[in-house]
Structures are given as structure tokens and as C-alpha cells.
Motif scaffolding. Sequence first.
Motif, PDB file in Angstrom:
ATOM      1  N   MET A  64       0.880  -1.173   0.000  1.00 16.36           N
ATOM      2  CA  MET A  64       0.000   0.000   0.000  1.00 16.36           C
ATOM      3  C   MET A  64       0.920   1.226   0.000  1.00 16.36           C
ATOM      4  O   MET A  64       1.893   1.261   0.761  1.00 16.36           O
ATOM      5  CB  MET A  64      -0.866   0.012   1.255  1.00 16.36           C
ATOM      6  CG  MET A  64      -1.630  -1.282   1.457  1.00 16.36           C
ATOM      7  SD  MET A  64      -2.396  -1.366   3.077  1.00 16.36           S
ATOM      8  CE  MET A  64      -3.816  -0.293   2.864  1.00 16.36           C
ATOM      9  N   MET A  65       0.603   2.198  -0.815  1.00 18.23           N
ATOM     10  CA  MET A  65       1.535   3.317  -0.934  1.00 18.23           C
ATOM     11  C   MET A  65       0.875   4.656  -0.623  1.00 18.23           C
ATOM     12  O   MET A  65      -0.161   4.997  -1.197  1.00 18.23           O
ATOM     13  CB  MET A  65       2.103   3.363  -2.359  1.00 18.23           C
ATOM     14  CG  MET A  65       3.214   4.374  -2.517  1.00 18.23           C
ATOM     15  SD  MET A  65       4.652   4.002  -1.471  1.00 18.23           S
ATOM     16  CE  MET A  65       5.369   2.661  -2.419  1.00 18.23           C
ATOM     17  N   HIS A  66       1.511   5.393   0.276  1.00 24.65           N
ATOM     18  CA  HIS A  66       1.191   6.811   0.461  1.00 24.65           C
ATOM     19  C   HIS A  66       2.032   7.544  -0.574  1.00 24.65           C
ATOM     20  O   HIS A  66       3.245   7.738  -0.389  1.00 24.65           O
ATOM     21  CB  HIS A  66       1.530   7.258   1.884  1.00 24.65           C
ATOM     22  CG  HIS A  66       1.206   8.703   2.148  1.00 24.65           C
ATOM     23  ND1 HIS A  66       0.479   9.114   3.239  1.00 24.65           N
ATOM     24  CD2 HIS A  66       1.498   9.834   1.457  1.00 24.65           C
ATOM     25  CE1 HIS A  66       0.357  10.438   3.216  1.00 24.65           C
ATOM     26  NE2 HIS A  66       0.980  10.905   2.137  1.00 24.65           N
ATOM     27  N   ILE A  80      -2.718   2.062  -4.122  1.00 24.10           N
ATOM     28  CA  ILE A  80      -2.475   3.468  -3.764  1.00 24.10           C
ATOM     29  C   ILE A  80      -3.550   3.896  -2.760  1.00 24.10           C
ATOM     30  O   ILE A  80      -4.751   3.767  -3.051  1.00 24.10           O
ATOM     31  CB  ILE A  80      -2.551   4.373  -5.011  1.00 24.10           C
ATOM     32  CG1 ILE A  80      -1.581   3.918  -6.106  1.00 24.10           C
ATOM     33  CG2 ILE A  80      -2.356   5.844  -4.637  1.00 24.10           C
ATOM     34  CD1 ILE A  80      -0.122   4.186  -5.846  1.00 24.10           C
ATOM     35  N   VAL A  81      -3.113   4.392  -1.622  1.00 26.21           N
ATOM     36  CA  VAL A  81      -4.086   4.815  -0.596  1.00 26.21           C
ATOM     37  C   VAL A  81      -4.470   6.280  -0.780  1.00 26.21           C
ATOM     38  O   VAL A  81      -3.762   7.052  -1.419  1.00 26.21           O
ATOM     39  CB  VAL A  81      -3.550   4.594   0.836  1.00 26.21           C
ATOM     40  CG1 VAL A  81      -3.385   3.126   1.145  1.00 26.21           C
ATOM     41  CG2 VAL A  81      -2.243   5.338   1.066  1.00 26.21           C
ATOM     42  N   PHE A 113      -4.024  -0.979  -7.951  1.00 23.21           N
ATOM     43  CA  PHE A 113      -5.347  -0.650  -7.430  1.00 23.21           C
ATOM     44  C   PHE A 113      -5.259   0.686  -6.685  1.00 23.21           C
ATOM     45  O   PHE A 113      -4.179   1.116  -6.315  1.00 23.21           O
ATOM     46  CB  PHE A 113      -5.820  -1.731  -6.441  1.00 23.21           C
ATOM     47  CG  PHE A 113      -5.704  -3.123  -6.995  1.00 23.21           C
ATOM     48  CD1 PHE A 113      -6.682  -3.644  -7.817  1.00 23.21           C
ATOM     49  CD2 PHE A 113      -4.582  -3.899  -6.703  1.00 23.21           C
ATOM     50  CE1 PHE A 113      -6.564  -4.927  -8.344  1.00 23.21           C
ATOM     51  CE2 PHE A 113      -4.455  -5.184  -7.229  1.00 23.21           C
ATOM     52  CZ  PHE A 113      -5.450  -5.697  -8.049  1.00 23.21           C
ATOM     53  N   ALA A 114      -6.412   1.278  -6.458  1.00 24.82           N
ATOM     54  CA  ALA A 114      -6.412   2.528  -5.684  1.00 24.82           C
ATOM     55  C   ALA A 114      -7.729   2.699  -4.950  1.00 24.82           C
ATOM     56  O   ALA A 114      -8.772   2.186  -5.374  1.00 24.82           O
ATOM     57  CB  ALA A 114      -6.162   3.723  -6.596  1.00 24.82           C
ATOM     58  N   LEU A 149     -10.802   3.356  -9.469  1.00 27.36           N
ATOM     59  CA  LEU A 149     -10.828   3.392  -8.002  1.00 27.36           C
ATOM     60  C   LEU A 149     -11.696   2.231  -7.560  1.00 27.36           C
ATOM     61  O   LEU A 149     -12.880   2.172  -7.919  1.00 27.36           O
ATOM     62  CB  LEU A 149     -11.405   4.725  -7.512  1.00 27.36           C
ATOM     63  CG  LEU A 149     -10.540   5.952  -7.843  1.00 27.36           C
ATOM     64  CD1 LEU A 149     -11.308   7.234  -7.555  1.00 27.36           C
ATOM     65  CD2 LEU A 149      -9.232   5.927  -7.050  1.00 27.36           C
ATOM     66  N   SER A 150     -11.121   1.321  -6.796  1.00 26.18           N
ATOM     67  CA  SER A 150     -11.837   0.078  -6.479  1.00 26.18           C
ATOM     68  C   SER A 150     -12.486   0.085  -5.105  1.00 26.18           C
ATOM     69  O   SER A 150     -13.328  -0.765  -4.818  1.00 26.18           O
ATOM     70  CB  SER A 150     -10.874  -1.107  -6.509  1.00 26.18           C
ATOM     71  OG  SER A 150     -10.091  -1.082  -7.666  1.00 26.18           O
TER      72      SER A 150
END
Length: 470
Positions: free
Chosen positions: A187-189, A243-244, A266-267, A318-319
Motif C-alpha cells: 500500500m503506498m502513500h 495506492i491509498v 489498485f487505488a 478506483l476500487s
Amino acid sequence: MTTIIKGGTVVSTTGADRAEVLVDGEIIVALLLPGSDTAEAAERGAEQVIDATGKYVIPGGVDVHTHMELPFAGTNASDDFETGTRAAAWGGTTTIIDFASQQAGENVRTCFDDRMALAEGNCAIDYGFHMIIGGVDESSLKEMDILVNEGVTSFKLFMAYPGVYLSDDAQILRAMQQSAGNGGMIMMHAENGIAIDLLAAQAVERGETAPINHGLVRRAELESEATHRAIQLAKVGASPLYIVHLSASEALEQVAIARGKGGNVFAETCPQYLYLTLEDHLGAPGFAGAGYVCSTPLRSKHEHHQADLWNGLRTNDLSVVSTDHCPFCMKDQKELGIDDFRAIPNGIGGVEHRMDLIYQGVVQGEITLPRWVELCATTPARMFGMYPQKGILAPGSDADIVLYDPNATWRISVDNHHMNMDYSAYEGFELNGHVDTVMARGKVIIEKGEYLGSKGDGKYQPRGLSSYLI
Ligand code: URP
Ligand code: ZN
Ligand code: ZN
């Protein structure tokens, strides 16, 4: 205890149909055709009958991004696991995934155990954890493998917050390689924190210290650049990427391009980015904008971020909708940054309002009713390895069930919310639709405007790998 929920319309990702839901203990055992012999027999045998006439019957919400009691900028997020999960329940969320966090020099295992101990016995609803890896080194990389085997199957990395959580590109790539091997989700900030810190220091030197400057320096280009970089690194590292808290059109564009080419990108976005803006909220008069300081920041109403985000929710670029619930009170907490926006703790509380706010998208024709359930319950559960135990009403699934009244109207206020905050980011929002009844693993915890649960009802949930990996 057997329960039958009758008279309602069951909503799933594929549609909305009249059905009766039979629950035995903590588990759903059947979905029955109304009026059928089996449904009538089930009703005669049930110990409890819940009338859902006029209501939608949906899987309990799954909020995969919360920060109860997060230590930040010298203070702690104001909801603890007890108050935050109770507020979530009021809003129809029956599962959260929160974050344990490690920084450079700290031991991942110790940090994880400490976080588990904070939650244990205090939660109103079920919970799991992602692990923040703020110090990528040989020891934390090994711990990632161990955690995946224990049901912590996702790891948040930061391209922002230099000196606190930021990982450089080599560290990011190394962690991605590790997750390529163990199946975990990265997960990425995604914000370029080094460039942001420079712009923030320059703004303060010019005397631009008010909350709105937090948003002005965290430019959309810097979210987009980091999102692009994260995607490319994930490609090189052969790792899945999520992506968060995506807020900018430009970042969404990067995700859309990557998804168009295939692969595990994903985001998520959050309600604050769909409803609140840089000018009207972060730029509110005086110091009120501090209540809207979060990262990524709220975006300008003069651009088209919100329309693009809604579109992304329709197209599945955006999921997931999560909240990034990270509340701080104005008094003594947001006030820490009264003279310098950099000292304002980052975060907005909203765990209680996600289901309602995203339901407004149904009311306004932005998304369909099944998509609402998909974005708020089913896909979050699938994305983070909790499906089909969570996120769906099906035989064998946990009886996490919400009766949602589409005809209710109400207004959000600090006076009626249950989060431990001295303001509401959504004060005065007039809403259609409201949570009526909430069942969590077979126990009714919200009914007729009353909370019937207790702390400790919620149990830790080890997770599997994401269902989406290809
Ligand atoms: O402003 C935010 N998002 N606070 C919580 C920490 C994070 O980066 O998610
Ligand atoms: Zn973040
Ligand atoms: Zn967050």
C-alpha cells in the motif's frame, strides 16, 4: 440463536432482490425466496425475526483504512479502538483494518504486538491490521514474510513524511521485491514528501502559515509524480500495489493508465476527497481549516478532481472507498499548528459516515446501488483477504448485516456523531438514507437508535492474500 431477516431487499454486487436472510449463531446459513415453503418453515423455527420491510439488507461495511490512536505530530488520534469502532458500528461498518506501524530502528514484531495489545478486548467490531514499514532493512523484510503467514498480508510504505516514515526508492523497491515473493500487498502513500517539505518551508518563510497552505504546497503534481513512480517501481519489483487516499485527478490518470495496461495496480479514495474542497474547507476562515488538514490534501473546487474521482469509482480505476479515519480534536490537537500549518496533526475523522456519504452517490446518480456495496464492503474484503467471510451476504459468511433505510433523512453534526471529535468535518450535510440496524457476527449491536454491543465484541481477524492478484 437463529434469526430470520425478512421483508427486505438484499443488495449485492450483482443486483438487488427480495430475499430473507437466515442466520444461525454468528453465520449466515441461507438466503431464502420470500413466501417459499423453506422461508416460511425457517421463520416458524427462528428464535428472532427482524422485519426489514422497506429497507436494504447489505453486508456490513468494511473500512480498510483507519488509524485509531495513531501517534502523530506529538499527539494521538482522538478515537481509541473502543470509541472509534463503536462509531464505525453506528455508521454500518462492521470490520476495519487499522495499521500497526514501525519506524527506522524499531522492531516490526514489537510494534505489531504493541498495536495488537491496544486493540485487544476493546473493539466493538471485527478488526485486522496492515503493517506500516517505516524502516526497510533486513530485519523488517524478514518480518514481512512472517507476518504474511500470520494473516497480516499488506504493508504500507510512505513516499512522504521524510525522517518519520519515508522510504527511499531503493527501500521501496526492496520491500516490493519481498512482497512479490510472499504475496503481500504493498500500500503506498504516494506524495513526493521531499519536494513537499521544501515548498512547505518556503511557504512558512514567506509567512504563509495558515492551514490552507498545507494543501497549496502538497501539489497535485507531487501526488501524480509519486503515484507514477510507485507504479513503475511496482512493475520492476513485480509486486501488487494499492495506492491509498488518492485525491488528485492527475494521480488517478496514472492509475488508469497502469490499469489499462493490466497488472496488479489498485487505488482507493475517501469521502473527504469526494465532498470537501481546498477553498471551502481547508481554506475556512481563521483556523477552522485545520480541521481539514489531511494528506493527501483536499483539492481545489476550481479543478475537476471530484468529478474525476466519481468517474474513477464508476470505471473501477478506483476500487475501494475507505475513510483514512484519523481524527484529532481542534482543541489542544489541531491547535498545535496554530502558528505553523506543518505542526497541525494530519487527519480527518469519518469512520462513522462512509456508508452514508457514499450512499449519496447512489441518490445523486453517480453510482448504482450494487456499486455502493461493492465499493464499501465487497471489494475491500476481497482486496485484503477477508472474502467471503466478510463483504457478502452468502451462506457460510459471517452474519455482518446492515439494514439500511433509504427513506430516512438527517443531518450530520458534531452533536449527533459518536466519534471522539469536537467538530465534524461534514457539519450540516443533509443526507438521504441512514443505517437502521446493525448485526455483527450474529449479534444485533445497533437497533432503534441504541447501541446494544459492548467492547470486546469485535475480534481480531487474520487475513488471507488479496483475491485480486493475477
Ligand atoms: O492525513 C492523514 N492521511 N493522516 C493519516 C496518516 C496517513 O498518511 O494515512
Ligand atoms: Zn497515508
Ligand atoms: Zn492513513
